[in-house]
Design a protein around this motif. Structure first.
Motif, PDB file in Angstrom:
ATOM      1  N   GLY A   1      37.108  26.802  34.252  1.00 25.77           N
ATOM      2  CA  GLY A   1      36.391  27.619  33.277  1.00 25.77           C
ATOM      3  C   GLY A   1      36.032  28.970  33.845  1.00 25.77           C
ATOM      4  O   GLY A   1      36.284  29.228  35.008  1.00 25.77           O
ATOM      5  N   SER A   2      35.508  29.861  33.048  1.00 32.13           N
ATOM      6  CA  SER A   2      35.014  31.175  33.449  1.00 32.13           C
ATOM      7  C   SER A   2      35.951  32.311  33.065  1.00 32.13           C
ATOM      8  O   SER A   2      36.958  32.121  32.403  1.00 32.13           O
ATOM      9  N   ILE A   3      35.589  33.515  33.525  1.00 33.26           N
ATOM     10  CA  ILE A   3      36.418  34.694  33.372  1.00 33.26           C
ATOM     11  C   ILE A   3      36.578  35.315  34.761  1.00 33.26           C
ATOM     12  O   ILE A   3      35.597  35.475  35.487  1.00 33.26           O
ATOM     13  N   THR A   4      37.809  35.595  35.136  1.00 31.95           N
ATOM     14  CA  THR A   4      38.084  36.255  36.409  1.00 31.95           C
ATOM     15  C   THR A   4      38.187  37.747  36.148  1.00 31.95           C
ATOM     16  O   THR A   4      38.969  38.178  35.299  1.00 31.95           O
ATOM     17  N   LEU A   5      37.377  38.529  36.885  1.00 31.07           N
ATOM     18  CA  LEU A   5      37.361  39.975  36.702  1.00 31.07           C
ATOM     19  C   LEU A   5      37.626  40.699  38.015  1.00 31.07           C
ATOM     20  O   LEU A   5      37.187  40.246  39.086  1.00 31.07           O
ATOM     21  N   ASP A   6      38.288  41.835  37.905  1.00 34.41           N
ATOM     22  CA  ASP A   6      38.439  42.756  39.025  1.00 34.41           C
ATOM     23  C   ASP A   6      37.038  43.088  39.532  1.00 34.41           C
ATOM     24  O   ASP A   6      36.178  43.495  38.753  1.00 34.41           O
ATOM     25  N   PRO A   7      36.767  42.914  40.829  1.00 31.38           N
ATOM     26  CA  PRO A   7      35.440  43.223  41.360  1.00 31.38           C
ATOM     27  C   PRO A   7      34.989  44.660  41.117  1.00 31.38           C
ATOM     28  O   PRO A   7      33.778  44.923  41.050  1.00 31.38           O
ATOM     29  N   LEU A   8      35.920  45.600  40.963  1.00 31.21           N
ATOM     30  CA  LEU A   8      35.534  46.976  40.651  1.00 31.21           C
ATOM     31  C   LEU A   8      34.877  47.048  39.276  1.00 31.21           C
ATOM     32  O   LEU A   8      33.927  47.812  39.067  1.00 31.21           O
ATOM     33  N   LEU A   9      35.368  46.240  38.334  1.00 36.53           N
ATOM     34  CA  LEU A   9      34.760  46.173  37.002  1.00 36.53           C
ATOM     35  C   LEU A   9      33.411  45.468  37.063  1.00 36.53           C
ATOM     36  O   LEU A   9      32.451  45.891  36.405  1.00 36.53           O
ATOM     37  N   ILE A  10      33.339  44.406  37.841  1.00 37.82           N
ATOM     38  CA  ILE A  10      32.088  43.658  37.997  1.00 37.82           C
ATOM     39  C   ILE A  10      30.988  44.594  38.496  1.00 37.82           C
ATOM     40  O   ILE A  10      29.888  44.650  37.941  1.00 37.82           O
ATOM     41  N   GLU A  11      31.295  45.338  39.543  1.00 37.10           N
ATOM     42  CA  GLU A  11      30.304  46.246  40.128  1.00 37.10           C
ATOM     43  C   GLU A  11      29.912  47.360  39.160  1.00 37.10           C
ATOM     44  O   GLU A  11      28.728  47.666  38.998  1.00 37.10           O
ATOM     45  N   ALA A  12      30.901  47.959  38.510  1.00 34.60           N
ATOM     46  CA  ALA A  12      30.630  49.082  37.602  1.00 34.60           C
ATOM     47  C   ALA A  12      29.717  48.671  36.450  1.00 34.60           C
ATOM     48  O   ALA A  12      28.852  49.444  36.029  1.00 34.60           O
ATOM     49  N   ALA A  13      29.892  47.450  35.944  1.00 33.65           N
ATOM     50  CA  ALA A  13      29.085  46.969  34.822  1.00 33.65           C
ATOM     51  C   ALA A  13      27.753  46.373  35.278  1.00 33.65           C
ATOM     52  O   ALA A  13      26.903  46.059  34.441  1.00 33.65           O
ATOM     53  N   GLY A  14      27.596  46.207  36.582  1.00 35.76           N
ATOM     54  CA  GLY A  14      26.356  45.618  37.090  1.00 35.76           C
ATOM     55  C   GLY A  14      26.305  44.110  36.940  1.00 35.76           C
ATOM     56  O   GLY A  14      25.234  43.524  37.019  1.00 35.76           O
ATOM     57  N   PHE A  15      27.465  43.479  36.736  1.00 38.35           N
ATOM     58  CA  PHE A  15      27.506  42.023  36.648  1.00 38.35           C
ATOM     59  C   PHE A  15      27.368  41.438  38.053  1.00 38.35           C
ATOM     60  O   PHE A  15      27.665  42.088  39.053  1.00 38.35           O
ATOM     61  N   LEU A  16      26.964  40.176  38.122  1.00 42.22           N
ATOM     62  CA  LEU A  16      26.905  39.448  39.376  1.00 42.22           C
ATOM     63  C   LEU A  16      27.830  38.236  39.302  1.00 42.22           C
ATOM     64  O   LEU A  16      28.065  37.690  38.219  1.00 42.22           O
ATOM     65  N   GLU A  17      28.329  37.823  40.438  1.00 38.63           N
ATOM     66  CA  GLU A  17      29.158  36.621  40.485  1.00 38.63           C
ATOM     67  C   GLU A  17      28.367  35.446  39.932  1.00 38.63           C
ATOM     68  O   GLU A  17      27.179  35.277  40.233  1.00 38.63           O
ATOM     69  N   ASN A  18      28.990  34.662  39.084  1.00 41.12           N
ATOM     70  CA  ASN A  18      28.408  33.491  38.418  1.00 41.12           C
ATOM     71  C   ASN A  18      27.414  33.839  37.318  1.00 41.12           C
ATOM     72  O   ASN A  18      26.792  32.941  36.748  1.00 41.12           O
ATOM     73  N   GLU A  19      27.253  35.115  37.006  1.00 38.72           N
ATOM     74  CA  GLU A  19      26.352  35.509  35.926  1.00 38.72           C
ATOM     75  C   GLU A  19      26.967  35.171  34.568  1.00 38.72           C
ATOM     76  O   GLU A  19      28.173  35.326  34.363  1.00 38.72           O
ATOM     77  N   LYS A  20      26.114  34.721  33.660  1.00 41.93           N
ATOM     78  CA  LYS A  20      26.549  34.444  32.293  1.00 41.93           C
ATOM     79  C   LYS A  20      26.830  35.769  31.583  1.00 41.93           C
ATOM     80  O   LYS A  20      26.021  36.697  31.644  1.00 41.93           O
ATOM     81  N   ILE A  21      27.980  35.847  30.913  1.00 43.66           N
ATOM     82  CA  ILE A  21      28.297  36.999  30.076  1.00 43.66           C
ATOM     83  C   ILE A  21      28.846  36.500  28.748  1.00 43.66           C
ATOM     84  O   ILE A  21      29.309  35.367  28.634  1.00 43.66           O
ATOM     85  N   ASP A  22      28.782  37.367  27.765  1.00 45.74           N
ATOM     86  CA  ASP A  22      29.383  37.085  26.467  1.00 45.74           C
ATOM     87  C   ASP A  22      30.698  37.826  26.371  1.00 45.74           C
ATOM     88  O   ASP A  22      30.844  38.942  26.891  1.00 45.74           O
TER      89      ASP A  22
END
Length: 131
Positions: free
Chosen positions: A24-45
């Protein structure tokens, strides 16, 4: 009282793959994760612009610079490779905390490369009213 606010979002990313055979989950480029301020294992819609599906999952990092937006597991029944999606994270905060905080809004091109980062968004009609 705590209220729910937008923390960060990636606007109109292109899904690079959808794989049912994954936990399960969504795999994202870490550059996108950082730019959006997301954290690993964080819930997103995930809001699928292409077909209207909406779902929640959690973030796992992929390969930096890959532009990956990979939909994993059951979500692959709702979102296909090539779909345009909006990814958003929200957080609870007081009105006082919210007063000084602006969301991270990330715009990308068709290869999910960052084209701009903003701290707010406005619909075109509203944006023109402020010009």
């Amino acid at each position: 009282m705590l209220r729910h606010f937008l923390l960060g979002k990636i606007h109109r990313a292109t899904v690079t793959r959808a794989s049912l055979d994954y936990v399960g989950s969504i795999t994202l480029d870490p550059l996108l994760i950082e730019a959006a301020g997301f954290l690993e294992n964080e819930k997103i819609d995930i809001y699928d612009v292409t077909n209207g599906s909406r779902l929640s999952t959690y973030v796992i990092p992929g390969i930096p610079g890959s532009g990956e937006v990979g939909i994993n597991g059951a979500a692959a029944h709702l979102v296909d490779a090539g779909d345009l999606v909006i990814l958003a994270a929200y957080g609870w905060m007081s009105e006082e905390e919210a007063q000084g905080r602006l969301p991270k809004v990330v715009f990308v091109d068709a290869q999910n490369r960052i084209t701009s980062k903003e701290s707010q968004e406005r619909t075109p009609a509203v944006a023109n009213a402020f010009a």
